[in-house]
Design a protein around this motif. Structure first.
Motif, mmCIF file in Angstrom:
data_model
loop_
_atom_site.group_PDB
_atom_site.id
_atom_site.type_symbol
_atom_site.label_atom_id
_atom_site.label_comp_id
_atom_site.label_asym_id
_atom_site.label_seq_id
_atom_site.Cartn_x
_atom_site.Cartn_y
_atom_site.Cartn_z
ATOM 1 N N SER A 156 0.831 -1.207 0.000
ATOM 2 C CA SER A 156 0.000 0.000 0.000
ATOM 3 C C SER A 156 0.864 1.255 0.000
ATOM 4 N N LEU A 159 -0.711 4.012 -1.733
ATOM 5 C CA LEU A 159 -2.163 4.119 -1.626
ATOM 6 C C LEU A 159 -2.559 4.999 -0.449
ATOM 7 N N TYR A 163 -8.592 3.433 -1.285
ATOM 8 C CA TYR A 163 -7.812 2.363 -1.903
ATOM 9 C C TYR A 163 -7.064 1.586 -0.825
#
Lengths: 500, 251
Positions: A156, A159, A163
């Motif tokens: 991630s 992100l 998301y």
């Protein structure tokens, strides 16, 4: 009226005359707190004094009170609830790092809690015949949690927002799938599958501190030593996280929450800081997991499910995400409330107390409050009188949860022997009237509030108390909705401004 | 001649087929105040985004203090000594005024999470230094950002003071080059005048080299449009951008 005739407002010169050189127009805004203090009078001064008390004083008082709780309450149930509450507080503190400070929506948080619990179980049970001492296991699990948090953060990397939430939720799902099917992972029984690790065969060891085993049940009831252990964990975690928050790392986390791009351009490595926040949250969750596994002498996959995630989030959001004191209050409110609502008698106290408190909160000490309270009480006696005059069976139904309050209420709220279709009708009508209440204003609202409150009391006594298990969550939901409307930043959260 | 602090070599930036910056050459010498001018949409802010690493140029190279910074992460570029403000203010609104400035000292301070948890003497000394630095940077603005204001949340500041706070925050990264993106946007004439004086003061007393997007405070101008000054000045597109077109029938 000319200026000279106007009564002089009772404010000290320091407020009407700007101190020092004349500065910009935000003078007024900046002095807001001072003015509020002056308006508050004596109560305001006390409030200000309490606010000024340093955080460690609050923490000390709180931990001492919690530690003294077993002195006043010998019931194993109360002690167990206290333990659960502190464990939730620990979990909420960890989630607060990620969500409150880092501003990262991490929906995989409970996976780290589960990871900690499973790691503890694997490191001190017959599962692989590993029996490490507690003082070694706990640090190992915390480090494993921190590393796992870091690794889960890696995908991630870039992100944020929705998301990130979806990706972390996916990891949570993977965790659940892996532990429930982990009884033949590459041919080995690792997690015990849906049966978990527990029972006599697995023999998950309880904590062993200072040479003493802390057996789960002490002469048949909850071992209060666990309350002290979790309190100690809580106090240490609170202080360490507080220190981090007051350092450059904490400032960087909060900058990241406010504006990631600006933070990056002011020299803060945003991606690295995100991983660090994940790591801290995961480490705290894993630590909570160890004590949970030790207390229950086992781990079972069903514990680490979505409802737990939602409960911890509720605590953080209700209390005020970003404020350590806030999430603690949130954990106490949610867990204690849910426990109180289990019993019909206690639930009745909670219900009526909340209604009266909410009315005081909305109307303060005003004519309207008197009208609403007086009107509702009068309406009740009138309705009760009419109903009992028509037929005695209208008012002598069974009461749920006997206590002194119902003895009084029996003369006021009608409890028919047989409700028939009115059960559903009144319930739906109550929801309708509450929705209607949000649409009307002023005295109309006051007028509508009187029958609404009486209807609410009727539905409470006749419908909701007959199904306490569903009622607890309805009440919690209603509290959550009202708090979020009244204070979007939570009970103790600082007011946040998005764009001005 | 002064040393070249920042040099852009034939830098181009295209978003898909849209060429926002085309083969731009630009240099800023140590101690200069350079202004970038141009009509809306000319790519001035894109230029800032290229220098600070928000975008990576599609062509060309950017050299800062003798070192190519093309493709570097923005926070590393900031650490090397380039700090900026934003045209649309991007303060940490829910943090206090002084915290905004203290946060920006991140790149040149060192105490990590573990030292913070243990509150080592070194960490505490560094915290004191960060605080002194922040107070000093805020003091640069005279009474505007002083005293009780330090512990107010940034959102309680007026617009003009927020602009000042952004500059203070940028200077807390200890930059050599300060990029100011329309520092006087939305200011009244008095405040605009104050800001121009401030920019001069930032160079003279603060020792920063300054690249500013603004129209009336420059040592020399830099062209967004390609070509020589004479070419640009007579370029129909530039004339069109500033003065508008002759009335022509479309279609």
């Amino acid at each position: 009226m000319t200026d000279a005739e106007r009564p002089t407002p009772n404010v000290p010169d320091s407020l009407t005359e700007p101190a020092g050189p004349a500065v910009g127009q935000d003078e007024w805004v900046a002095r807001h707190a001072e003015r509020r203090l002056l308006r508050g009078g004596r109560l305001g001064a006390v409030e200000e004094r309490l606010r000024a008390a340093p955080w460690w004083a609050w923490l000390t008082v709180f931990v001492c009170l919690a530690a003294l709780l077993p002195v006043g309450f010998s019931s194993g149930y109360v002690r167990r609830v206290a333990f659960d509450t502190v464990l939730y507080m620990l979990l909420a503190l960890g989630l607060n790092v990620v969500v409150g400070w880092g501003g990262l929506l991490d929906l995989g948080y409970i996976a780290f809690y589960g990871l900690g619990a499973y790691c503890y179980a694997l490191l001190s049970s017959n599962q692989f015949d590993v029996h490490l001492p507690t003082v070694a296991t706990v640090p190992i699990v915390v480090v494993v949690g921190a590393v796992a948090g870091w690794l889960i953060g890696l995908p991630s990397w870039r992100l944020s927002g929705d998301y990130l939430a979806i990706v972390t939720l996916f990891f949570f799902q993977i965790f659940i799938v892996v532990v429930t099917n982990g009884d033949h992972l590459f041919g080995h029984n690792v997690t015990g599958g849906s049966n978990g690790i527990g029972g006599v065969d697995a023999n998950v060891r309880p904590f062993n501190l200072f040479g003493h085993d802390l057996p789960v049940a002490h002469s048949g009831s909850f071992n209060v030593a666990y309350l002290y252990v979790v309190l100690a964990f809580f106090a240490v975690v609170f202080v360490l996280l507080r220190f981090v928050n007051e350092s450059r790392i904490g400032r960087a986390w909060r900058s990241l929450r406010e504006d990631p791009l600006a933070a990056e351009l002011m020299g803060m490595p945003v991606n690295w800081l995100k991983l660090l926040a994940f790591s801290f949250g995961a480490a705290v969750a894993a630590l909570s997991g160890t004590i949970f596994a030790a207390l229950n002498a086992g781990v079972f996959p069903t514990t680490f499910a979505f409802p737990l995630l939602i409960t911890v989030y509720t605590m953080v959001i209700l209390g005020g995400s970003g404020s350590q004191a806030g999430v603690i209050v949130g954990a106490i409110v949610v867990n204690v409330l849910l426990e109180l609502l289990r019993d019909a008698g206690n639930a009745r106290y909670v219900f009526y107390a909340l209604i009266v408190l909410a009315l005081f909160g909305v109307y303060r000490l005003s004519v309207r409050l008197a009208v609403v309270l007086g009107g509702t009480i009068a309406l009740g006696f009138v309705v009760h009188g009419i109903a009992s005059a028509i037929a005695k069976s209208n008012v002598d139904g069974p009461a749920n949860g006997e206590n002194w309050l119902i003895d009084g209420l029996r003369h006021w709220v009608i409890v028919p022997r047989d409700l028939g279709p009115w059960k559903q009708i009144t319930y739906v009508a109550l929801i309708g009237v509450i929705l209607l209440l949000t649409l009307v204003r002023g005295w109309w609202r006051v007028a509508l509030l009187v029958p609404t409150l009486y209807l609410a009391a009727f539905v409470w006594e006749n419908v909701m108390l007959t199904a306490p298990e569903a009622t607890r969550f309805i009440i919690l939901g209603a509290i959550l909705v009202s708090v979020m409307i009244a204070r979007p930043s939570g009970i103790l959260g600082e007011r946040r401004v998005e764009i001005v | 001649m002064a040393e070249k602090l920042l040099e852009l070599k034939r830098v181009s930036m295209a978003f898909g087929g849209l060429h926002v910056v085309n083969e731009l050459d630009l240099h800023v010498d140590e101690g200069e105040i350079v202004s970038v001018i141009g009509p809306n949409g000319a790519g001035k802010t894109t230029l800032f985004n290229l220098i600070t690493g928000v975008y990576e140029p599609t062509e060309g190279d950017i050299v800062f203090a003798g070192r190519s910074i093309k493709g570097m992460d923005p926070h590393k570029i900031t650490k090397l000594g380039i700090a900026r403000t934003f045209q649309t203010l991007r303060l940490f609104l829910n943090m206090t005024v002084i915290e905004n400035v203290m946060a920006a000292a991140f790149a040149h301070t060192r105490a990590g999470a573990f030292r913070a948890m243990l509150r080592t003497p070194g960490m505490r000394r560094e915290e004191g230094e960060i605080r002194n630095l922040a107070e000093e940077r805020l003091a640069f603005f005279g009474q505007r950002l002083m005293g009780y204001r330090w512990n107010q949340p940034a959102y309680s500041l007026s617009y003009a003071n927020r602009r000042r706070l952004e500059i203070a925050r940028a200077t807390a990264t200890n930059p050599r080059l300060l990029l100011l993106d329309e520092p006087a946007a939305g200011m009244n004439p008095t405040e605009t005048h104050e800001i121009s004086e401030l920019i001069g003061k930032l160079r003279d007393e603060g020792g920063y080299t300054i690249l500013v997007i603004e129209h009336d405070m420059l040592d020399h101008g830099v062209k967004i449009s390609e070509g020589s000054f004479e070419y640009v000045a007579t370029d129909e597109r530039v004339v069109e951008a500033y003065l508008g077109t002759k009335a022509t029938a479309t279609k």
